[in-house]
Motif scaffolding. Structure first.
Motif, PDB file in Angstrom:
ATOM      1  N   ALA A   6       0.777  -1.375  -0.137  1.00  0.00           N
ATOM      2  CA  ALA A   6       0.149   0.016   0.011  1.00  0.00           C
ATOM      3  C   ALA A   6       0.882   1.279  -0.056  1.00  0.00           C
ATOM      4  O   ALA A   6       0.531   2.344  -0.630  1.00  0.00           O
ATOM      5  CB  ALA A   6      -0.912  -0.200   1.084  1.00  0.00           C
ATOM      6  N   ILE A   7       1.900   1.411   0.730  1.00  0.00           N
ATOM      7  CA  ILE A   7       2.946   2.276   0.906  1.00  0.00           C
ATOM      8  C   ILE A   7       3.583   2.531  -0.641  1.00  0.00           C
ATOM      9  O   ILE A   7       3.462   3.533  -1.207  1.00  0.00           O
ATOM     10  CB  ILE A   7       3.952   2.254   1.771  1.00  0.00           C
ATOM     11  CG1 ILE A   7       3.361   2.145   3.237  1.00  0.00           C
ATOM     12  CG2 ILE A   7       4.941   3.354   1.709  1.00  0.00           C
ATOM     13  CD1 ILE A   7       4.344   1.882   4.358  1.00  0.00           C
ATOM     14  N   ILE A  47       2.206   5.925   5.153  1.00  0.00           N
ATOM     15  CA  ILE A  47       2.238   5.229   6.549  1.00  0.00           C
ATOM     16  C   ILE A  47       1.098   5.612   7.315  1.00  0.00           C
ATOM     17  O   ILE A  47       0.446   4.335   7.963  1.00  0.00           O
ATOM     18  CB  ILE A  47       3.473   5.661   6.948  1.00  0.00           C
ATOM     19  CG1 ILE A  47       4.594   5.459   6.231  1.00  0.00           C
ATOM     20  CG2 ILE A  47       3.659   5.236   8.464  1.00  0.00           C
ATOM     21  CD1 ILE A  47       6.120   5.752   6.478  1.00  0.00           C
ATOM     22  N   LEU A  48       0.481   6.724   7.399  1.00  0.00           N
ATOM     23  CA  LEU A  48      -0.492   6.883   8.263  1.00  0.00           C
ATOM     24  C   LEU A  48      -1.951   6.245   8.155  1.00  0.00           C
ATOM     25  O   LEU A  48      -2.735   5.728   8.901  1.00  0.00           O
ATOM     26  CB  LEU A  48      -0.827   8.389   8.642  1.00  0.00           C
ATOM     27  CG  LEU A  48       0.206   9.202   9.159  1.00  0.00           C
ATOM     28  CD1 LEU A  48      -0.064  10.829   8.856  1.00  0.00           C
ATOM     29  CD2 LEU A  48       0.437   8.801  10.784  1.00  0.00           C
ATOM     30  N   ARG A  49      -2.140   6.029   6.648  1.00  0.00           N
ATOM     31  CA  ARG A  49      -3.249   5.477   6.086  1.00  0.00           C
ATOM     32  C   ARG A  49      -3.168   3.820   6.677  1.00  0.00           C
ATOM     33  O   ARG A  49      -4.231   3.144   6.841  1.00  0.00           O
ATOM     34  CB  ARG A  49      -3.490   5.552   4.894  1.00  0.00           C
ATOM     35  CG  ARG A  49      -3.974   6.651   4.211  1.00  0.00           C
ATOM     36  CD  ARG A  49      -4.281   6.526   2.711  1.00  0.00           C
ATOM     37  NE  ARG A  49      -3.216   6.397   1.791  1.00  0.00           N
ATOM     38  CZ  ARG A  49      -2.471   7.453   1.355  1.00  0.00           C
ATOM     39  NH1 ARG A  49      -2.971   8.677   1.740  1.00  0.00           N
ATOM     40  NH2 ARG A  49      -1.475   7.286   0.543  1.00  0.00           N
ATOM     41  N   GLY A 109      -4.872   3.680   9.706  1.00  0.00           N
ATOM     42  CA  GLY A 109      -6.317   4.222   9.960  1.00  0.00           C
ATOM     43  C   GLY A 109      -6.320   5.526  10.003  1.00  0.00           C
ATOM     44  O   GLY A 109      -7.368   6.237  10.307  1.00  0.00           O
ATOM     45  N   VAL A 110      -5.294   6.201   9.868  1.00  0.00           N
ATOM     46  CA  VAL A 110      -5.213   7.869   9.722  1.00  0.00           C
ATOM     47  C   VAL A 110      -5.238   8.367   8.580  1.00  0.00           C
ATOM     48  O   VAL A 110      -4.338   8.130   7.581  1.00  0.00           O
ATOM     49  CB  VAL A 110      -4.151   8.148  10.574  1.00  0.00           C
ATOM     50  CG1 VAL A 110      -4.092   9.754  10.845  1.00  0.00           C
ATOM     51  CG2 VAL A 110      -4.201   7.354  11.888  1.00  0.00           C
ATOM     52  N   ASP A 111      -6.291   9.104   8.199  1.00  0.00           N
ATOM     53  CA  ASP A 111      -6.540   9.740   6.806  1.00  0.00           C
ATOM     54  C   ASP A 111      -6.129  11.273   6.909  1.00  0.00           C
ATOM     55  O   ASP A 111      -6.598  12.008   7.441  1.00  0.00           O
ATOM     56  CB  ASP A 111      -7.915   9.830   6.268  1.00  0.00           C
ATOM     57  CG  ASP A 111      -8.246  10.111   4.762  1.00  0.00           C
ATOM     58  OD1 ASP A 111      -7.251  10.274   4.164  1.00  0.00           O
ATOM     59  OD2 ASP A 111      -9.105  10.214   4.447  1.00  0.00           O
ATOM     60  N   LYS A 112      -4.796  11.368   6.419  1.00  0.00           N
ATOM     61  CA  LYS A 112      -4.109  12.861   6.520  1.00  0.00           C
ATOM     62  C   LYS A 112      -4.175  13.407   5.188  1.00  0.00           C
ATOM     63  O   LYS A 112      -3.965  13.277   4.194  1.00  0.00           O
ATOM     64  CB  LYS A 112      -2.657  12.535   6.839  1.00  0.00           C
ATOM     65  CG  LYS A 112      -1.954  13.738   6.920  1.00  0.00           C
ATOM     66  CD  LYS A 112      -0.608  13.704   7.456  1.00  0.00           C
ATOM     67  CE  LYS A 112       0.188  15.023   7.832  1.00  0.00           C
ATOM     68  NZ  LYS A 112      -0.223  16.287   7.064  1.00  0.00           N
TER      69      LYS A 112
END
Length: 287
Positions: A264-265, A279-281, A284-287
């Motif tokens: 995914a990265i 990385i944040l995704r 589960g973090v949507d930046k």
């Protein structure tokens, strides 16, 4: 999900040449990873007027926003007040904390308190970011307890400063980093000697620096993946891959990713701005 991120300052991708020390003979692990688990990504950030520089490159990498466009130019060295504010407002450590995740900056400062670091006149982008979440910072006591790494991996560079602790091998340093990463969700290690070697113009120094880094990475990647930890590596700009240039390059930089979530990265990044959001995704973090 646990993530180690290795930031290697001044590492670009360039064709084989007499002034390019990034070869299988010098750093086989790095070269193998570039060949098999890597996408080349842009570090120029769409800004004209010279090669990419450290301050805006690192800010873009760790904040997931185009710092060079924000500043209107590439900014070298340490960030000034405007760029420091940019970093302090939104970075990977703040995003992880907001998501309830624990982060650690694994590079130990030769200081006994966070306040001592805050009093220093010059702060890198990574220092600026780490200080926004003080519990991410590693101190002298952490190094002494093998809960942090020194920026040179082996600790040899501080023997002249009165350090009388053990010198560690790259293998031991890799084990220390993995042990630390088990406790945290996101762990960052910064290696900036590559950029210094690039600026030196010395091919022999560059080969030595790359050799130490490669020995470390050769132990780190398989050990971390065996423990279920994802490892990613990238840079802020090129330099060491063209020693004859004696300055930063316009080359793309590697984004290497191995372990859980690595596809995914790799599939979602085209520039250094994309790395932290990718990385944040995975968290589960949507930046």
């Amino acid at each position: 999900m646990k993530q180690i991120f290795i930031f290697v300052d001044g590492l670009g991708i360039a064709p084989a040449a007499s002034d390019n020390p990034v070869t299988y003979g010098v750093c086989p692990t790095i070269c193998s990873l570039i060949r098999t688990n890597c996408v080349p990504i842009d570090a120029c950030l769409g800004v004209d007027g010279g090669a990419p520089q450290s301050a805006t490159g690192q800010a873009a990498l760790f904040c997931g926003r185009n710092a060079a466009v924000f500043m209107g130019r590439h900014v070298t060295g340490f960030p000034g007040p405007v760029l420091r504010k940019f970093v302090e407002e939104d970075n990977v450590f703040l995003a992880m904390k907001a998501a309830g995740k624990r982060s650690r900056f694994a590079d130990a400062y030769l200081a006994d308190s966070v306040d001592e670091i805050r009093c220093r006149r010059f702060r890198s982008v990574t220092t600026t970011a780490a200080l926004t979440v003080p519990e991410t910072v590693s101190l002298r006591s952490d190094l002494n307890n093998n809960r942090a790494l020194l920026h040179d991996i082996t600790r040899e560079s501080i023997t002249s400063t009165g350090y009388d602790g053990p010198i560690v091998t790259p293998k031991e340093a890799a084990e220390h980093l993995v042990q630390l990463a088990i406790e945290y969700d996101y762990t960052l290690f910064e290696y900036f000697l590559t950029d210094q070697a690039g600026h030196s113009g010395s091919i022999d120094l560059a080969k030595s620096i790359l050799g130490t880094l490669d020995a470390f990475l050769g132990e780190l990647f398989p050990l971390a993946v065996d423990m279920g930890i994802s490892v990613a590596l990238s840079s802020d700009h090129g330099n060491i891959e063209e020693i004859g240039r004696k300055g930063h390059t316009y080359n793309k930089v590697p984004l290497i990713a191995v372990g859980p979530g690595s596809e995914a990265i790799l599939n979602s990044c085209s520039s250094i701005v994309d790395v932290t959001p990718a990385i944040l995704r995975n968290f589960g973090v949507d930046k």
